[in-house]
Design a protein around this motif. Structure first.
Motif, PDB file in Angstrom:
ATOM      1  N   LEU A  24       0.833  -1.209   0.000  1.00  0.00           N
ATOM      2  CA  LEU A  24       0.000   0.000   0.000  1.00  0.00           C
ATOM      3  C   LEU A  24       0.861   1.250   0.000  1.00  0.00           C
ATOM      4  N   LYS A  34      -3.769   3.040  -0.707  1.00  0.00           N
ATOM      5  CA  LYS A  34      -4.146   2.482  -2.015  1.00  0.00           C
ATOM      6  C   LYS A  34      -3.139   1.405  -2.414  1.00  0.00           C
ATOM      7  N   SER A  35      -3.631   0.391  -3.091  1.00  0.00           N
ATOM      8  CA  SER A  35      -2.793  -0.719  -3.551  1.00  0.00           C
ATOM      9  C   SER A  35      -1.759  -0.238  -4.571  1.00  0.00           C
TER      10      SER A  35
END
Length: 142
Positions: free
Chosen positions: A53, A58-59
């Motif tokens: 992350l 967020k990935s």
């Protein structure tokens, strides 16, 4: 009469090409990750996913995965040839498939279906992977 080129004349060129391509080097952004998983106090066979992350949660990048053995032990792999996980914060998803064989034969859990005992939601686990070796112990319950 011309002399043949010396065999070492190619060596500097190869060293430059390998240096630019990063031959045999890692960028230091990966670290070894091992650990174990228990479910209700018993070793569990489970699928593990570490998803890197960014600071906003967020990935970013590819996830590392593993399947624990009958003793609940695992070692994360990015692919078949690269062990470990990206250094930094990760969302961790664990899906318990079954308990170790000795316990599974006697466990008559009302939630067991086709050998799948449970599923832990990934949003509830965050772990930080640091440089060097990392060891995580996941103790799961209902």
């Amino acid at each position: 009469m011309t002399r043949p080129a010396a065999p070492l004349s190619v060596a500097p060129f190869c060293l430059i090409v390998c240096g630019l391509a990063g031959c045999g080097q890692t960028d230091g952004s990966w670290a070894e990750v091992r650990g174990d998983i228990t479910f209700c106090g018993q070793p569990a066979v489970a699928e593990i996913l570490f998803e890197p992350l960014n600071d906003a949660g967020k990935s970013i990048g590819r996830a590392s995965t593993a399947t624990s053995d009958d003793s609940g032990r695992f070692r994360l792999m990015l692919d078949e040839s690269k062990a470990g996980a990206k250094i930094g914060r990760h969302r961790v998803a664990i899906r318990v498939q079954r308990l170790a064989p000795a316990r599974a034969a006697t466990d008559k859990s009302r939630d067991a279906k086709d050998g799948v005992i449970g599923n832990l939601k990934s949003a509830k686990l965050l772990r930080e992977v640091h440089s060097g070796e990392n060891e995580f112990h996941f103790r799961l319950t209902y």
